[in-house]
Design a protein around this motif. Structure first.
Motif: not given
Length: 611
Positions: A328-337
């Motif tokens: 939510x802070x705009x920093x790089x993040x991962x969505x992993x499934x």
């Protein structure tokens, strides 16, 4: 028509003085001006896009109290704490409060001593809350998580259906309905059910470019998850979603046993334990919450660095909503499934046995088909995700199919072999089996079960040795995804569909996705990865100051009993660490430092910088 007491020009002033920002983002300014002027609005904006400001600022500018309908009682306290820290007069009314506290809040509302009042939707279906609102002056109604009104949606809540009464009772009070998840059909349903058909529609981009979407074949998913966390997210806060309560418990225990601090969350836990675990997740750094989809709505924690799914979500809407809680802070993040054949079988079975009529089951099946298409695509995942919500997008360069493009291959012959096996079992033996038995037959395995039913005598026995078991399971999965094969019954047996005959009759080609060879990502040591995550793009001196500021923030938040982000977001601390302001005046120019926080924390921050 502009309310005579409201001044849209005040919005920018409030943004700077109260929230500490010097400009609006995207459609915020236009939405705010429209609501301040008394207009109704339906706002679609991605998580982290700044939806809250779209009703908070009009509530501060317009005369009266902004009434916010929020679905989760458990999070109201944190929402109010965050506003209070900004100097905003906010309160909530819900069933957790004692009589005296409720009376104090009601008195403040009636005296005009509140800027914002939070209510649960069920409160508005009772008489006392309605009678209270009728006695006060209301600036606006904000209906958060508006997709909850959709009976076909993933988060339907019956109490939202009663909210259409707001327009009937207060026709001159503007209403703003907000959601991060809605297809075109869901938007229309929201507008109809909330009596907002005349409202102005604002649709922001659904794209979250800082989130990297990755879907991997399931193979010992807990170990796959542990590898992801150790290599890429050591020390990071994140959410892991599982389908069942038992899986939540086992996964949380597994992570803890392997040195990852994790907590469970599901409806089977008592209310105190759930609230305690949620509170710890919001207030402590580096915790992993393992949960069913009951957890997450309304979570404002900005530094969730990953969202992982160990089971297939039921719909693209649910997947988007859940993954949107990362970054939510705009920093790089991962969505992993992690996704496998058993997920498809299980979801199909749940649909077949679900309550509801045929139309309802068809709706569930359509949702699942769209989710399967996203999993099996060879195209950019982000583009396909955006297309589902009616938005066009180019290849993003930041999802697994862009970074490691899979190949398509002609799977027609393997499909014919698999379908022929299912057909022969049914026609020649009057038998139905799950995927495992069909694969054993194709691979020519003389298992006890094969021998028991003399399946080694079938003409298809051993004709599939060109593929490995994992590849055959992918064939089954993709045939199910394309509707060329189906499952039925409690044991997930395979059966043919109307589309199967075209493949068996060589009238249809079957293209399939071939998984690319995965290169193990080098994440380095956990310490190095953590440092890179939280202090990205900072020099050595600035990174050191950033950590000192984080330590100060953690101590301050603990002392006040609020989440760390209520004090300041990481982005604000990062700017302070970079600029190292030497005076209160200079500190006041930092984004996210409003007048109230400057007065409250300014001297402490300057002392931390100087120290």
């Amino acid at each position: 028509m502009l309310d005579s007491d409201a001044n849209p020009g005040q919005a920018l002033e409030v943004l700077g003085k109260v929230f500490g920002y010097d400009s609006f983002r995207g459609d915020q300014s236009e939405i705010i001006d429209h609501v301040v002027a008394g207009g109704d609005a339906l706002v679609l904006m991605p998580t982290g896009g700044g939806k809250s400001l779209c009703y908070q600022i009009p509530a501060l500018v317009r005369p009266g109290v902004g009434v916010v309908v929020s679905p989760l009682i458990a999070l109201m306290q944190d929402q109010v704490d965050a506003l209070t820290a900004l100097g905003i007069r906010a309160a909530f009314l819900n069933s957790t409060q004692d009589f005296e506290t409720r009376r104090e809040v009601e008195a403040a509302f009636l005296a005009g001593e509140l800027d914002l009042l939070y209510l649960a939707p069920e409160a508005l279906s009772g008489g006392s809350a309605m009678r209270l609102l009728e006695r006060g002056r209301i600036a606006l109604f904000a209906i958060d998580e508006a997709h909850c009104v959709s009976q076909w949606g993933h988060d339907f809540r019956p109490d939202y259906l009663a909210l259409s009464v707001l327009h009937e009772k207060w026709p001159d009070v503007p209403r703003i309905a907000l959601t991060a998840t809605a297809t075109t059909a869901t938007r229309k349903e929201i507008a109809t059910r909330l009596n907002l058909t005349g409202a102005r529609l604002f649709v922001s981009s659904f794209d979250r470019p800082n989130i990297q979407y990755r879907i991997v074949p399931k193979a010992e998913p807990r170990k796959q998850l542990l590898d992801l966390l150790r290599r890429e997210h050591a020390g990071d806060a994140g959410i892991v979603y599982c389908l069942s309560r038992a899986s939540v418990e086992k996964t949380a225990d597994f992570l803890v046993d392997n040195g990852i601090p994790a907590l469970p969350y599901h409806a089977g836990l008592d209310a105190r334990t759930r609230a305690g675990n949620q509170g710890r997740f919001l207030r402590e750094d580096g915790l992993v919450m393992v949960a069913t989809i009951a957890f997450g709505m309304g979570i404002d924690k900005p530094d969730v660095r990953f969202v992982a799914h160990l089971d297939l979500p039921k719909s693209v809407e649910g997947y988007y909503q859940e993954t949107g809680r990362a970054g939510r802070d705009g920093q790089p993040s991962t969505a992993w499934l992690a996704y496998g054949l058993q997920d498809v079988v299980q979801q199909r079975k749940m649909i077949d046995t679900s309550e509801g009529d045929a139309a309802y089951r068809r709706g569930l099946a359509a949702h699942l088909d769209a989710m399967l298409a996203l999993c099996e695509t060879t195209e950019c995942r982000r583009s396909q995700l955006l297309a589902y919500f009616g938005e066009q997008g180019d290849r993003c360069g930041n999802c697994d199919t862009c970074l490691e493009p899979p190949q398509s291959w002609d799977g027609t012959v393997p499909a014919q072999k698999l379908l022929s096996t299912v057909l022969r079992l049914q026609r020649e033996r009057n038998q139905k089996f799950g995927a495992g038995q069909s694969i054993d037959i194709l691979l020519g395995r003389k298992t006890d079960k094969v021998a028991q039913f003399r399946h080694d005598e079938l003409s298809v026995f051993g004709i599939g040795t060109e593929l490995q078991e994992s590849e055959w399971r992918a064939v089954v999965r993709q045939l199910l995804a394309q509707g060329l094969l189906a499952v039925e019954g409690d044991y997930g047996t395979l059966v043919l569909t109307d589309g199967s005959s075209a493949v068996l009759g060589r009238q249809r080609q079957v293209m399939m996705r071939k998984e690319p060879e995965r290169v193990r990502r080098s994440g380095g040591s956990g310490t190095a990865k953590k440092s890179a995550t939280v202090a990205a793009d900072l020099s050595g001196e600035a990174a050191e100051l950033f950590e000192k500021l984080r330590a100060w923030r953690a101590a301050t938040a603990k002392e006040q009993g609020v989440p760390a982000y209520v004090v300041f977001h990481d982005a604000t601390l990062r700017q302070i660490a970079t600029e190292a302001p030497g005076s209160l005046a200079a500190l006041g120019t930092v984004s996210g430092v409003g007048e109230n926080k400057l007065a409250k924390y300014g001297d402490q921050i300057i002392a931390t910088i100087a120290g």
